[in-house]
Scaffold this motif. Structure first.
Motif, PDB file in Angstrom:
ATOM      1  N   ALA A 110       0.840  -1.193   0.000  1.00  0.00           N
ATOM      2  CA  ALA A 110       0.000   0.000   0.000  1.00  0.00           C
ATOM      3  C   ALA A 110       0.878   1.248   0.000  1.00  0.00           C
ATOM      4  O   ALA A 110       2.043   1.197   0.398  1.00  0.00           O
ATOM      5  N   THR A 111       0.334   2.356  -0.445  1.00  0.00           N
ATOM      6  CA  THR A 111       1.079   3.618  -0.391  1.00  0.00           C
ATOM      7  C   THR A 111       1.226   4.043   1.079  1.00  0.00           C
ATOM      8  O   THR A 111       0.463   3.610   1.943  1.00  0.00           O
ATOM      9  N   SER A 112       2.224   4.917   1.318  1.00  0.00           N
ATOM     10  CA  SER A 112       2.442   5.412   2.689  1.00  0.00           C
ATOM     11  C   SER A 112       1.189   6.098   3.206  1.00  0.00           C
ATOM     12  O   SER A 112       0.780   5.887   4.350  1.00  0.00           O
ATOM     13  N   GLN A 113       0.590   6.929   2.359  1.00  0.00           N
ATOM     14  CA  GLN A 113      -0.572   7.691   2.812  1.00  0.00           C
ATOM     15  C   GLN A 113      -1.733   6.766   3.200  1.00  0.00           C
ATOM     16  O   GLN A 113      -2.327   6.904   4.270  1.00  0.00           O
ATOM     17  N   TRP A 114      -2.021   5.802   2.332  1.00  0.00           N
ATOM     18  CA  TRP A 114      -3.118   4.880   2.625  1.00  0.00           C
ATOM     19  C   TRP A 114      -2.801   4.077   3.888  1.00  0.00           C
ATOM     20  O   TRP A 114      -3.663   3.873   4.732  1.00  0.00           O
ATOM     21  N   ARG A 123      -0.929   4.939   6.413  1.00  0.00           N
ATOM     22  CA  ARG A 123      -1.073   5.822   7.583  1.00  0.00           C
ATOM     23  C   ARG A 123      -2.541   5.975   7.940  1.00  0.00           C
ATOM     24  O   ARG A 123      -2.926   5.903   9.102  1.00  0.00           O
ATOM     25  N   GLU A 124      -3.365   6.164   6.913  1.00  0.00           N
ATOM     26  CA  GLU A 124      -4.799   6.366   7.169  1.00  0.00           C
ATOM     27  C   GLU A 124      -5.495   5.093   7.656  1.00  0.00           C
ATOM     28  O   GLU A 124      -6.583   5.164   8.206  1.00  0.00           O
ATOM     29  N   HIS A 125      -4.889   3.933   7.391  1.00  0.00           N
ATOM     30  CA  HIS A 125      -5.503   2.656   7.807  1.00  0.00           C
ATOM     31  C   HIS A 125      -4.600   1.900   8.767  1.00  0.00           C
ATOM     32  O   HIS A 125      -4.625   0.675   8.823  1.00  0.00           O
ATOM     33  N   ARG A 131       1.756  -5.578   8.678  1.00  0.00           N
ATOM     34  CA  ARG A 131       1.915  -4.130   8.829  1.00  0.00           C
ATOM     35  C   ARG A 131       3.341  -3.805   9.242  1.00  0.00           C
ATOM     36  O   ARG A 131       3.812  -4.261  10.280  1.00  0.00           O
ATOM     37  N   TRP A 132       4.014  -2.999   8.405  1.00  0.00           N
ATOM     38  CA  TRP A 132       5.356  -2.501   8.746  1.00  0.00           C
ATOM     39  C   TRP A 132       5.165  -1.095   9.304  1.00  0.00           C
ATOM     40  O   TRP A 132       4.830  -0.175   8.546  1.00  0.00           O
ATOM     41  N   LEU A 133       5.363  -0.949  10.601  1.00  0.00           N
ATOM     42  CA  LEU A 133       5.129   0.370  11.219  1.00  0.00           C
ATOM     43  C   LEU A 133       6.176   1.383  10.780  1.00  0.00           C
ATOM     44  O   LEU A 133       5.879   2.549  10.573  1.00  0.00           O
ATOM     45  N   TYR A 134       7.417   0.925  10.675  1.00  0.00           N
ATOM     46  CA  TYR A 134       8.526   1.823  10.312  1.00  0.00           C
ATOM     47  C   TYR A 134       9.136   1.339   9.010  1.00  0.00           C
ATOM     48  O   TYR A 134      10.255   0.844   8.979  1.00  0.00           O
ATOM     49  N   ALA A 135       8.380   1.459   7.926  1.00  0.00           N
ATOM     50  CA  ALA A 135       8.809   0.867   6.654  1.00  0.00           C
ATOM     51  C   ALA A 135       9.864   1.692   5.944  1.00  0.00           C
ATOM     52  O   ALA A 135      10.821   1.164   5.411  1.00  0.00           O
TER      53      ALA A 135
END
Ligand code: FAD
Ligand code: NAI
Length: 329
Positions: free
Chosen positions: A233-237, A239-241, A275-279
């Protein structure tokens, strides 16, 4: 001296530092909170085989890194990947050729870090929470309250956000790490019993939920029974999810994938989300590595350079170089 150098993090930056230090005859000891090496460059063992849910591939633009990659190829840990690449442009998916050389680990991404680790002393399942300096040496403490030491130097080779908490002995380094924002990435794999009828092996989407997806079996050395696709997923998506359930994330990325594809999409026989929190660092830096050489504390990782496998590897080398240079004085 025979006192070891502690390296926290057995990802590619920590292992690159370890290799360079060992080549200079210096003993090291690695610590990692996971059960294995690789970090964001590891592959996950799943019912559908080992899957690269982190780094999908890497490029080598620096001469020194390119030489290391050739060595990994010679050892059978890595191979060139020649995907048929597509790209989303003005809402249309189309082939997108280029001259870029790309590499992957074989038979999975983890082969590289597993190979680099070799027989290096390592403690897995050990989350370091504090680093203390005594009069001459360093001591580490883990989340269970256990202590490790003495160590002559420490190298903190973990993402900036986590590194910051370990660098309290060196406030200047901690301050720099604190200013590096790390963006999350949701990663999903879908496995299909019948191969998808598409000529695509990889695709740059960079739009909405999807950043990129690729076909696992197009990479060299894979023999997974299912036709498995990994999507980021994109960073923005992401972050939002960030707190969405894995089911929700799978459903959403599956939907976005189905909408883009040029062929019918059967129900997946397998799915997984990670989920990679710090990708990835929000921006690249030109630090090489961070250090207080007199105290003997260093920080390295992708966030000190380009935010890619190559940057992480180069940063680990730089940390090692500065340690060796200081000892030679
Ligand atoms: P990491 O790999 O994060 O290693 C740090 C290690 O430290 C981990 O093993 C972790 O378990 C451990 N650790 C953390 N905290 C502690 C602690 N307190 N105590 C003990 N151990 C600890 N790069 C590319 O070049 N190409 C790509 O296509 C690409 N795609 C990517 C896709 C995704 C989804 C992600 C997440 C990353 C991608 N990257 C890609 C980036 C690449 O994976 C990283 O730049 C690189 O692997 C970072 O290596 P590192 O050693 O700096 O950190
Ligand atoms: P690269 O040279 O293949 O790609 C760099 C960027 O150039 C791509 O992201 C894409 O935007 C563009 N690009 C390259 N080839 C293209 C083509 N044929 N058609 C259309 N666009 C193309 O590889 P590099 O420089 O090594 O970058 C690594 C990749 O890893 C990037 O795609 C980056 O986004 C991704 N990455 C993902 C992370 C995550 O957390 N999701 C973290 C770090 C890197």
């Amino acid at each position: 001296s025979s006192v070891s150098i502690a390296i926290i993090g057995a990802g590619i930056s920590g292992l690159s530092a370890a290799q360079a230090l060992q080549e200079a005859g210096l003993p090291v000891h690695l610590f990692d909170k996971s059960r294995g090496s690789g970090g964001r460059m590891a592959s996950k063992r799943t019912e559908a085989g080992r899957l690269d849910l982190g780094a999908a591939y890497f490029t080598a633009r620096d001469r020194r890194f390119a030489a290391a990659v050739r060595d990994w190829q010679a050892r059978g840990w890595a191979s060139e990947w020649r995907p048929s690449l597509y790209e989303l442009r003005q809402g249309q998916l189309g082939p997108s050729q280029d001259e870029q050389e790309r590499y992957v680990g074989t038979p999975s991404m983890s082969a590289i870090t597993r190979g680099l680790l070799g027989e290096t002393p390592v403690t897995f399942g050990c989350r370091i929470t504090e680093i203390f300096r005594g009069t001459r040496h360093w001591t580490l403490q883990d989340a269970d309250g256990q202590s490790y030491g003495p160590f002559s130097q420490v190298v903190v080779a973990i993402p900036a956000t986590q590194a910051c908490n370990l660098l309290t002995a060196a406030p200047v380094l901690a301050g720099k790490a604190a200013n590096v924002a790390m963006e999350p990435t949701w990663s999903v794999a879908l496995g299909f019993s019948t191969p998808l009828e598409t000529g695509m092996d990889g695709c740059f989407v960079r739009n909405g939920a999807l950043d990129w997806f690729s076909r696992d079996r197009s990479k060299p050395g894979r023999d997974n029974p299912l036709d498995t696709w990994v999507m980021h997923a994109t960073s923005q998506w992401s972050r939002e999810h960030l707190d969405a359930s894995k089911e929700t994330v799978i459903e959403h990325l599956h939907g976005a994938f189905a909408e883009l594809l040029d062929c019918p999409l059967p129900e997946p026989a397998f799915s997984i989300a990670h989920r990679w929190l710090y990708a990835r660092p929000a921006q690249p830096h030109q630090w090489g590595s961070l250090a207080d050489v007199d105290m003997g504390i260093h920080a390295c990782g992708d966030w000190c350079l380009s935010g890619r496998v190559e940057g992480a590897w180069l940063s680990g080398r730089e940390a090692a170089r500065r340690i060796i240079e200081h000892l030679d004085k």
